[in-house]
Scaffold this motif. Structure first.
Motif, PDB file in Angstrom:
ATOM      1  N   ARG A 218       0.851  -1.198   0.000  1.00 57.44           N
ATOM      2  CA  ARG A 218       0.000   0.000   0.000  1.00 57.44           C
ATOM      3  C   ARG A 218       0.879   1.238   0.000  1.00 57.44           C
TER       4      ARG A 218
ATOM      5  N   ARG B 143       0.731   5.485   0.545  1.00 58.05           N
ATOM      6  CA  ARG B 143      -0.085   6.610   1.028  1.00 58.05           C
ATOM      7  C   ARG B 143       0.707   7.903   0.854  1.00 58.05           C
TER       8      ARG B 143
ATOM      9  N   ARG C 225      -2.999  -8.544   2.890  1.00 55.68           N
ATOM     10  CA  ARG C 225      -3.548  -7.243   2.479  1.00 55.68           C
ATOM     11  C   ARG C 225      -3.879  -6.382   3.701  1.00 55.68           C
TER      12      ARG C 225
ATOM     13  N   ASP D 165      -2.155  -2.750   4.594  1.00 55.10           N
ATOM     14  CA  ASP D 165      -2.962  -1.531   4.729  1.00 55.10           C
ATOM     15  C   ASP D 165      -2.801  -0.900   6.107  1.00 55.10           C
TER      16      ASP D 165
END
Ligand code: 16G
Ligand code: ZN
Length: 528
Positions: free
Chosen positions: A450, A452, A513, A517
């Motif tokens: 992930r 960000r 996952r 995250d």
């Protein structure tokens, strides 16, 4: 003196807006209407650069790559087709921001130690642009600059970024190829035909991002008629450049582009707005989307070239290696090191860092996860290959391996990452291995990851080390990241200030996952 006065006078046609310009990793890139003054000045700088390089030809590429259609940008290309030397980036920035163009240019001319006898030698510049509507006016501004400074200027019209890099290289180093768009297609397509002469090829579907990649892929397809069937989608006839399509959209969103109907079993690629990046994708039987990114491409190319290198018995000092950044999926690094036994170097984000490091190897494969990459072959490799080909008693296997290495080298654009030539080398390797995309995909499984973005007051407080994998400031941050990472299986995370946006970027990966995250979220919380 008159020269600099002329430069000043002509510059009044291109007034500088109240903007602080920076020549970053991707050159200058802004809203197109802010760029005419920058273009005029880059026309000047290109002439100066040419003079400083003994009248060698310099390239000037007008593009904003994967950015929206209303943006544009400019990058200079050095004589060997490589990116502008790092030292000159600051000269570009200085000149773009100066309130006295003529004086600034004169100062730079002195600073780069051009003797006065060299001030008037020929300066050669070639320019090209992508399909953005603002491109032709901006090219004119660059031309005006080059002319005002007494340079020779050749407008090559619309090309992909890698095509211009290739042409610049050929002008200055004619044995690399013929310096024209046609010369480019001929070189890479004939090497491709040679490499794949006895194997079956599968049709490939290209998402052209509604940009320059579309018409140029169609042109390439003509040279591959009856060999490799290529269908081009998102050709710009209806859709907007880079909107809901293209390599960046597909990589960031981890989903297929609009404008392409995806059928199970089909092979798909997306290129970006100037066709220097490429990613592959496909749908599985249940319609699930699968992405094969720059890491998958570099592992495929490295495994193939390593095999051929071993079969060829070439004795090289620096061998084959792969260069990645911290964004490379941990599974790809493990696959390279543990399964393929290929050394991996990790460097800071930005093509110039990867390109430089790749020179450490005889065959240096480099890719960013986003799909920008190529392969560099050392001078020593080239001369040993040449000699070995002439050697007596080559067995059939060795001979074939040497020929395959040579053809691969001729498909690959060594100057810069190139969607078209990367596609051809991937297609050649897949067909020789008789692999479809799912088989290639199975080499290793990406760890869930992930990214960000975090908005902070001042992103420069984040200082990184070890190729951006660790932070040294603010104090204590790295310890906090380490603690969070230790809590999840196969965890890895890093933060770095963006080079292109006013944000701090966070990357996290983990076995699941959920963990990836939540790790990204938790690390972002520490940065904020
Ligand atoms: C630039 C770089 C690209 C890099 C990206 C990172 C070149 C030609 N392009 O687009 O390689 O991946 O910046 O952006 O060097 P970031 O610093 O905002 O994450
Ligand atoms: Zn690009």
């Amino acid at each position: 003196q008159k020269l600099f006065q002329n430069v000043s006078e002509k510059s009044s046609k291109y007034p500088k807006p109240e903007v602080k310009f920076t020549y970053g990793t991707a050159g200058f890139r802004l809203k197109a209407e802010l760029l005419p003054s920058v273009m005029y000045r880059m026309g000047l700088l290109a002439v100066l650069r040419s003079r400083a390089c003994g009248s060698k030809t310099i390239g000037l590429m007008i593009t904003a790559s994967h950015n929206p259609v209303q943006d544009n940008g400019v990058k200079l290309i050095d004589p060997m087709g490589e990116m502008l030397e790092a030292d000159w980036e600051k000269y570009a920035t200085e000149l773009a921001n100066s309130d006295e163009v003529g004086k600034c240019l004169k100062d730079l001319t002195e600073q780069v130690k051009l003797k006065s006898a060299e001030w008037n030698v020929v300066g050669n510049v070639v320019v090209a642009r992508d399909t953005r509507p603002s491109g032709s006016e901006l090219a004119q501004a660059a031309l005006d600059g080059a002319e005002a400074f007494g340079g020779k200027f050749n407008d090559l019209g619309i090309l992909t970024t890698p095509q211009l890099h290739f042409i610049v290289r050929c002008i200055n180093d004619p044995k690399y190829g013929t310096a024209s768009e046609e010369g480019y297609y001929k070189k890479i397509s004939s090497a491709f035909v040679k490499l794949t002469k006895s194997v079956a090829l599968s049709p490939v579907n290209v998402d052209g991002a509604n940009g320059v990649g579309a018409p140029k892929m169609s042109e390439l397809a003509k040279h591959l008629k009856n060999v490799l069937p290529v269908s081009v989608f998102n050709d710009g006839s209806t859709g907007k450049l880079n909107e809901n399509c293209g390599a960046d959209f597909v990589k960031v969103g981890q989903r297929g582009p609009e404008g392409v109907e995806i059928t199970v079993g089909g092979r798909y690629v997306s290129v970006d707005g100037d066709a220097d990046r490429i990613v592959y994708f496909y749908h599985d039987n249940s319609g699930g989307f699968h992405l094969l990114d720059g890491d998958k491409i570099s592992t495929l190319i490295a495994s193939y070239l390593k095999e051929k290198l071993e079969e060829s018995c070439l004795n090289l000092d620096h061998g084959l290696g792969v260069v990645q950044t911290a964004y490379a999926n941990g599974s790809s690094t493990a696959y390279l090191e543990d399964i393929l036994n290929v050394p991996v170097a990790c460097v800071k984000t930005g093509v110039k860092h990867l390109h430089k490091k790749a020179h450490d190897f005889d065959i240096g494969v480099y890719f960013e996860a986003n799909g920008h990459g190529t392969v560099l072959f050392s001078v020593e490799f080239k001369s040993k290959l040449e000699k070995a080909k002439q050697g007596p008693d080559l067995g059939p296997k060795k001979k074939a391996a040497l020929e395959e290495l040579e053809s691969s080298m001729n498909i690959i654009n060594e100057t810069v990452g190139d969607a078209m030539s990367d596609m051809l080398i991937v297609e050649a390797i897949l067909s020789k291995k008789e692999w479809d995309l799912p088989t290639w995909d199975k080499c290793y499984q990406d760890l869930p990851n992930r990214q960000r973005k975090v908005q902070v007051k001042d992103r420069t407080v984040i200082v990184t080390t070890d190729a951006e994998t660790k932070t040294t400031s603010p104090q204590g941050l790295q310890g906090e990241i380490d603690t969070l990472v230790a809590k999840v299986k196969k965890g890895r995370s890093f933060v770095r200030p963006s080079g292109t946006e006013d944000v701090v970027r966070v990357y996290a990966e983990a076995e699941t996952r959920e963990d990836a995250d939540s790790l990204a979220l938790a690390v972002a919380g520490k940065v904020f």
